[in-house]
Enzyme design. Sequence first.
Site, PDB file in Angstrom:
ATOM      1  N   LYS A 253      -2.900   8.399   3.083  1.00 57.10           N
ATOM      2  CA  LYS A 253      -4.387   8.123   3.971  1.00 57.10           C
ATOM      3  C   LYS A 253      -4.119   8.565   5.413  1.00 57.10           C
ATOM      4  CE  LYS A 253      -7.193   6.011   0.885  1.00 57.10           C
ATOM      5  NZ  LYS A 253      -8.389   6.775   0.464  1.00 57.10           N
TER       6      LYS A 253
ATOM      7  N   TYR B 124       0.754  -1.251  -0.070  1.00 55.50           N
ATOM      8  CA  TYR B 124      -0.081  -0.031   0.199  1.00 55.50           C
ATOM      9  C   TYR B 124       0.896   1.384  -0.121  1.00 55.50           C
ATOM     10  CZ  TYR B 124      -4.220   2.485   0.657  1.00 55.50           C
ATOM     11  OH  TYR B 124      -5.470   3.251   0.646  1.00 55.50           O
TER      12      TYR B 124
HETATM   13  P1  NAD Z   1     -13.193   3.391  -7.724  1.00 53.33           P
HETATM   14  O1  NAD Z   1     -11.951   3.240  -8.599  1.00 53.33           O
HETATM   15  O2  NAD Z   1     -14.424   3.112  -7.851  1.00 53.33           O
HETATM   16  O3  NAD Z   1     -13.278   5.255  -7.265  1.00 53.33           O
HETATM   17  C1  NAD Z   1     -11.836   5.874  -7.253  1.00 53.33           C
HETATM   18  C2  NAD Z   1     -12.372   7.240  -7.818  1.00 53.33           C
HETATM   19  O4  NAD Z   1     -11.447   8.216  -7.482  1.00 53.33           O
HETATM   20  C3  NAD Z   1     -12.816   7.039  -9.302  1.00 53.33           C
HETATM   21  O5  NAD Z   1     -14.139   7.468  -9.422  1.00 53.33           O
HETATM   22  C4  NAD Z   1     -12.021   8.202  -9.852  1.00 53.33           C
HETATM   23  O6  NAD Z   1     -12.586   8.595 -10.956  1.00 53.33           O
HETATM   24  C5  NAD Z   1     -11.622   9.104  -8.891  1.00 53.33           C
HETATM   25  N1  NAD Z   1     -10.503   9.721  -9.008  1.00 53.33           N
HETATM   26  C6  NAD Z   1      -9.210   9.532  -8.983  1.00 53.33           C
HETATM   27  N2  NAD Z   1      -8.481  10.536  -9.320  1.00 53.33           N
HETATM   28  C7  NAD Z   1      -9.082  11.510  -9.621  1.00 53.33           C
HETATM   29  C8  NAD Z   1      -9.070  12.954  -9.660  1.00 53.33           C
HETATM   30  N3  NAD Z   1      -7.827  13.527 -10.214  1.00 53.33           N
HETATM   31  N4  NAD Z   1     -10.115  13.964  -9.703  1.00 53.33           N
HETATM   32  C9  NAD Z   1     -11.341  13.463  -9.556  1.00 53.33           C
HETATM   33  N5  NAD Z   1     -11.627  12.034  -9.266  1.00 53.33           N
HETATM   34  C10 NAD Z   1     -10.508  10.841  -9.119  1.00 53.33           C
HETATM   35  O7  NAD Z   1     -12.544   2.789  -6.471  1.00 53.33           O
HETATM   36  P2  NAD Z   1     -13.156   2.963  -4.803  1.00 53.33           P
HETATM   37  O8  NAD Z   1     -12.464   1.526  -4.359  1.00 53.33           O
HETATM   38  O9  NAD Z   1     -14.741   3.118  -4.853  1.00 53.33           O
HETATM   39  O10 NAD Z   1     -12.266   4.000  -4.219  1.00 53.33           O
HETATM   40  C11 NAD Z   1     -12.881   5.060  -3.628  1.00 53.33           C
HETATM   41  C12 NAD Z   1     -12.305   5.489  -2.151  1.00 53.33           C
HETATM   42  O11 NAD Z   1     -12.661   4.240  -1.161  1.00 53.33           O
HETATM   43  C13 NAD Z   1     -10.703   5.719  -2.418  1.00 53.33           C
HETATM   44  O12 NAD Z   1     -10.660   6.902  -1.529  1.00 53.33           O
HETATM   45  C14 NAD Z   1     -10.039   4.586  -1.906  1.00 53.33           C
HETATM   46  O13 NAD Z   1      -8.964   4.659  -1.337  1.00 53.33           O
HETATM   47  C15 NAD Z   1     -10.987   4.187  -0.874  1.00 53.33           C
HETATM   48  N6  NAD Z   1     -10.988   2.657  -0.290  1.00 53.33           N
HETATM   49  C16 NAD Z   1     -11.178   1.678  -1.232  1.00 53.33           C
HETATM   50  C17 NAD Z   1     -10.970   0.437  -0.659  1.00 53.33           C
HETATM   51  C18 NAD Z   1     -11.157  -0.911  -1.626  1.00 53.33           C
HETATM   52  O14 NAD Z   1     -10.583  -1.806  -1.248  1.00 53.33           O
HETATM   53  N7  NAD Z   1     -11.681  -0.710  -3.032  1.00 53.33           N
HETATM   54  C19 NAD Z   1     -10.873   0.162   0.622  1.00 53.33           C
HETATM   55  C20 NAD Z   1     -10.834   1.320   1.699  1.00 53.33           C
HETATM   56  C21 NAD Z   1     -10.991   2.630   0.953  1.00 53.33           C
HETATM   57  O1  0WE Z   2      -7.033   2.832  -1.553  1.00 51.20           O
HETATM   58  C1  0WE Z   2      -6.858   2.010  -2.263  1.00 51.20           C
HETATM   59  C2  0WE Z   2      -6.615   2.070  -3.687  1.00 51.20           C
HETATM   60  C3  0WE Z   2      -6.392   3.372  -4.323  1.00 51.20           C
HETATM   61  C4  0WE Z   2      -5.506   3.582  -5.636  1.00 51.20           C
HETATM   62  C5  0WE Z   2      -5.719   2.491  -6.444  1.00 51.20           C
HETATM   63  C6  0WE Z   2      -4.907   2.567  -8.027  1.00 51.20           C
HETATM   64  C7  0WE Z   2      -4.902   1.673  -8.859  1.00 51.20           C
HETATM   65  C8  0WE Z   2      -4.665   2.089 -10.117  1.00 51.20           C
HETATM   66  C9  0WE Z   2      -4.779   4.539  -5.819  1.00 51.20           C
HETATM   67  N1  0WE Z   2      -4.148   4.604  -7.019  1.00 51.20           N
HETATM   68  C10 0WE Z   2      -4.202   3.653  -7.838  1.00 51.20           C
HETATM   69  N2  0WE Z   2      -3.311   3.870  -8.936  1.00 51.20           N
HETATM   70  C11 0WE Z   2      -3.467   3.259 -10.199  1.00 51.20           C
HETATM   71  O2  0WE Z   2      -2.686   3.499 -11.183  1.00 51.20           O
HETATM   72  N3  0WE Z   2      -7.502   0.795  -1.723  1.00 51.20           N
HETATM   73  C12 0WE Z   2      -7.741   0.750  -0.270  1.00 51.20           C
HETATM   74  C13 0WE Z   2      -7.643  -0.342  -2.317  1.00 51.20           C
HETATM   75  C14 0WE Z   2      -6.086  -1.287  -2.376  1.00 51.20           C
HETATM   76  O3  0WE Z   2      -5.171  -0.878  -2.919  1.00 51.20           O
HETATM   77  C15 0WE Z   2      -4.187  -1.651  -2.277  1.00 51.20           C
HETATM   78  C16 0WE Z   2      -4.308  -2.259  -1.381  1.00 51.20           C
HETATM   79  C17 0WE Z   2      -5.981  -1.934  -1.153  1.00 51.20           C
HETATM   80  C18 0WE Z   2      -6.820  -2.629  -0.022  1.00 51.20           C
HETATM   81  C19 0WE Z   2      -2.646  -1.629  -2.687  1.00 51.20           C
HETATM   82  C20 0WE Z   2      -1.923  -2.523  -2.235  1.00 51.20           C
HETATM   83  C21 0WE Z   2      -2.251  -3.155  -1.028  1.00 51.20           C
HETATM   84  C22 0WE Z   2      -3.657  -3.041  -0.482  1.00 51.20           C
END
Ligand code: NAD
Ligand code: 0WE
Length: 258
Positions: free
Chosen positions: A164, A157
């Site tokens: 974060k 991560y």
């Molecule tokens: P997702 O890909 O559906 O959403 C990520 C969003 O970020 C997308 O809509 C993308 O357009 C937007 N984004 C990225 N760069 C941007 C920019 N420059 N301007 C505007 N928007 C931008 O994925 P998700 O998992 O729903 O992620 C949403 C949030 O949840 C993130 O903050 C992520 O860190 C957090 N999160 C995700 C997980 C997971 O496992 N998926 C777990 C905990 C927290």
């Molecule tokens: O916040 C996240 C992921 C956010 C994210 C994902 C990407 C993929 C594509 C941020 N930047 C990028 N850049 C890209 O080019 N999560 C909480 C999901 C996540 O991501 C991981 C995790 C978990 C959970 C990455 C490594 C280890 C665990």
Amino acid sequence: MGFMTNKRILITGVASNRSIAWGAAQAMRREGAELAFTYQGEKLQGRVTDLAASCDSNIVLPLDVSSDEQINVCFDSLAEHWDGLDGIVHSIAFAPKEELEGNYVDVLTREGSRVAHDISSYSFAALAKAGRDMMRGLNGALIAMSYLGAVRAVPNYNVMGVAKASLEANVRYLAAALGPEGTRVNAISAGPIRTLAAAGIADFRSMLKQVEERTPLRRNVTIDEVGNAAAFLCSDLASGITGDITYVDTGYHILGLG
Ligand code: NAD
Ligand code: 0WE
């Protein structure tokens, strides 16, 4: 009557029907909120417009949070539709992909760190600032999406974890700054969920499996569960809660080695 009746909420971060932001939107709509949506880049416009329509919303605005100009235009446009704003959902994160795999120190760069912090943390405060006048005095709420990597060293991560941690600190500083004008600020720390942001992350499948095998609830969390918590935190039911991080992770964060 739903617990978000008469609340006007701006939803950022919808990229698909698997997005955490979409879980929040559906829960809030179900509870009676009126919604507006933003999308990042023209490629997502059609999809977000269709998803918004299914929530009875036709307010769909472009917003790339790396641009001050786009942030300002977004809130100016929103003000043409609504005379006040009761909540903002920040569901946005980004770091260069190369920095999300491997040893943190090996893959870290100054530019990757800058981008991760700008898009994933600063942007939350930037939206708070841009929405401040529309939200003042309405007892509204801001929420952001975090992950356990903010407070634990989670393999791969890397710089996203540091970003974060900064996002969670922003929750506390924004809560302290905006509380006196009635605005609450919180985050949800969600367990891993298969979304576009999780696509291509190394070993994501094994993370989901470990959660299933070990957490108190013995399963993964859903976007509906995160969405329900987001709706609660944005509603008056949470009127005494600010500056806090709520874990919606089927209990993963309470565990030690077993
Ligand atoms: P997702 O890909 O559906 O959403 C990520 C969003 O970020 C997308 O809509 C993308 O357009 C937007 N984004 C990225 N760069 C941007 C920019 N420059 N301007 C505007 N928007 C931008 O994925 P998700 O998992 O729903 O992620 C949403 C949030 O949840 C993130 O903050 C992520 O860190 C957090 N999160 C995700 C997980 C997971 O496992 N998926 C777990 C905990 C927290
Ligand atoms: O916040 C996240 C992921 C956010 C994210 C994902 C990407 C993929 C594509 C941020 N930047 C990028 N850049 C890209 O080019 N999560 C909480 C999901 C996540 O991501 C991981 C995790 C978990 C959970 C990455 C490594 C280890 C665990």
